[in-house]
Design an enzyme around this catalytic site. Structure first.
Site, PDB file in Angstrom:
ATOM      1  N   MET A   7       6.294 -61.133  29.909  1.00  0.00           N
ATOM      2  CA  MET A   7       6.408 -59.707  29.608  1.00  0.00           C
ATOM      3  C   MET A   7       5.760 -59.399  28.265  1.00  0.00           C
ATOM      4  O   MET A   7       6.256 -59.817  27.226  1.00  0.00           O
ATOM      5  CB  MET A   7       7.872 -59.282  29.617  1.00  0.00           C
ATOM      6  CG  MET A   7       8.552 -59.498  30.968  1.00  0.00           C
ATOM      7  SD  MET A   7      10.305 -59.009  30.968  1.00  0.00           S
ATOM      8  CE  MET A   7      10.152 -57.223  30.739  1.00  0.00           C
ATOM      9  N   CYS A 101      -6.637 -67.855  25.962  1.00  0.00           N
ATOM     10  CA  CYS A 101      -5.202 -67.570  25.895  1.00  0.00           C
ATOM     11  C   CYS A 101      -4.523 -67.946  27.201  1.00  0.00           C
ATOM     12  O   CYS A 101      -3.453 -68.560  27.211  1.00  0.00           O
ATOM     13  CB  CYS A 101      -4.999 -66.092  25.571  1.00  0.00           C
ATOM     14  SG  CYS A 101      -3.273 -65.630  25.305  1.00  0.00           S
ATOM     15  N   CYS A 198      -6.052 -58.088  21.395  1.00  0.00           N
ATOM     16  CA  CYS A 198      -4.702 -57.915  20.867  1.00  0.00           C
ATOM     17  C   CYS A 198      -4.597 -58.304  19.402  1.00  0.00           C
ATOM     18  O   CYS A 198      -3.798 -57.736  18.660  1.00  0.00           O
ATOM     19  CB  CYS A 198      -3.706 -58.717  21.707  1.00  0.00           C
ATOM     20  SG  CYS A 198      -3.904 -60.516  21.601  1.00  0.00           S
TER      21      CYS A 198
END
Length: 369
Positions: A7, A101, A198
């Protein structure tokens, strides 16, 4: 099943968790804290894995009535993703941090956590489909081609793919996902999508790279790759990628001829430029290859994507056990560091990271010696 859901605090992963909980699975939420870069924390919306986003993931977990864990992976993320991002630019290549990632922090670490928690699967909010084939789990493109993320998942191992679930893969559009978020009464239903990397707060990725690898911000020459003429000066190799036409100043046009980045000579801090017609190549070589299907013993007809946002193009794949050589039906622009991902229809067969062609790397060097 007991399922661990990654999440991020965004709409997609929140809907994935909500749908699985609605279906009766025992859902556990996990959020990775990956970075804390000042402006990226707190007020910034639409990122992932820091500040407000962790808070949003917890709010969604509370709304769904599921347990939620936050795992500090900042040091791991820095080593595996951010440092690799900077190193790749320093080599004169163009990185894909989302693939790194997925390879490390997300699928490797979260699969291990899921198993430790006794989970039978790991679910994410990626737009891709996992299909059970005759030889096990297969990775397929999402139903919505505009949102498909299968390109970024090519490095997922077969064992990881067997363990993973992608609840959003069959959704026809992002609007349908947001409608599901509203129906599930998720507090992030209207949260905007992330537009930047990000870990780069304002999209100025070259500033981060230059801070970590100062040599990438040093000025150098812009050289005509075919003629060897010095056309101008650039402000650092981290600002350029193969195929780029912006940021070249007066060197971008010679008379009526417009020039584009044809290569990056990191050792000499040179940006090599040429007319666009020179850039496409018929053969592309990729390394660090990961196969999600049986590796081909003979030349394999397939389609290939050389960039995330382009449509797959016909190619013939040659595999020698170490390197993947692609012969393209129509020459394409291949930026070293990006991925070459192979498809059979909607199925991802595998892929690797594009390498600079040796002949092309040597020719400009001879021309400007």
């Amino acid at each position: 099943m007991r399922i661990l859901v990654a999440m991020s605090g965004g709409v997609d992963s929140s809907v994935a968790a909500g749908l699985l909980a609605e279906q009766g699975h025992e859902v556990i939420g996990a959020t990775l804290q990956l970075y804390d870069h000042g402006a990226a924390t707190g007020a910034r919306k639409g990122a992932c894995c820091a500040g407000q986003d962790i808070h949003d993931a917890r709010r969604v977990a509370d709304a769904l009535g599921i347990p939620h864990y936050v795992l500090d992976r900042e040091a791991r993320f820095r080593r595996a993703v951010i440092e690799d991002f900077a190193d790749t630019y320093a080599r004169g290549e163009t990185p894909i941090p989302c693939v790194r990632c997925n390879q490390t922090v997300k699928f490797q670490d979260l699969v291990e956590l899921a198993r430790d928690l006794g989970c039978e699967a790991l679910a994410t909010g990626h737009y891709a489909r996992r299909v059970e084939g005759p030889d096990g789990a297969e990775l397929h493109r999402a139903a919505d081609p505009a949102r498909d993320q299968s390109y970024f998942l090519f490095a997922t191992t077969r064992a990881q793919l067997a363990f993973c679930r992608f609840p959003l893969g069959a959704f026809p559009s992002k609007a349908a996902v947001r409608a599901a978020a509203a129906r599930l009464r998720l507090p992030v239903a209207e949260k905007p999508d992330s537009q930047d990397l990000c870990f780069v707060p304002r999209g100025a990725y070259h500033e981060l790279v230059e801070r970590l690898r100062p040599e990438t911000g040093a000025p150098g020459e812009i050289v005509h790759a075919l003629e060897g003429r010095v056309l101008g000066t650039h402000r650092g190799i981290a600002r350029y990628t193969v195929g780029q036409g912006r940021g070249l100043g007066g060197a971008a046009r010679q008379g009526e001829e417009r020039l584009f980045v044809a290569g990056i000579d990191a050792g000499r801090r040179r940006i090599l430029v040429a007319p666009r017609g020179v850039l496409p190549r018929r053969e592309v070589v990729a390394g660090e290859v990961n196969w999600l299907a049986a590796p081909p013993a003979a030349p394999l007809p397939c389609t290939v994507k050389l960039r995330a946002r382009e449509a797959p193009q016909p190619a013939l794949a040659h595999w020698d056990g170490a390197a993947l050589r692609l012969v393209l039906e129509t020459p394409g622009i291949a930026a070293p560091g990006q991925a070459a991902v192979l498809y059979d229809g909607d199925r991802v067969l595998g892929g690797g990271f594009i390498r600079a062609a040796q002949a092309e790397a040597e020719a400009p060097r001879r021309a400007v010696a």
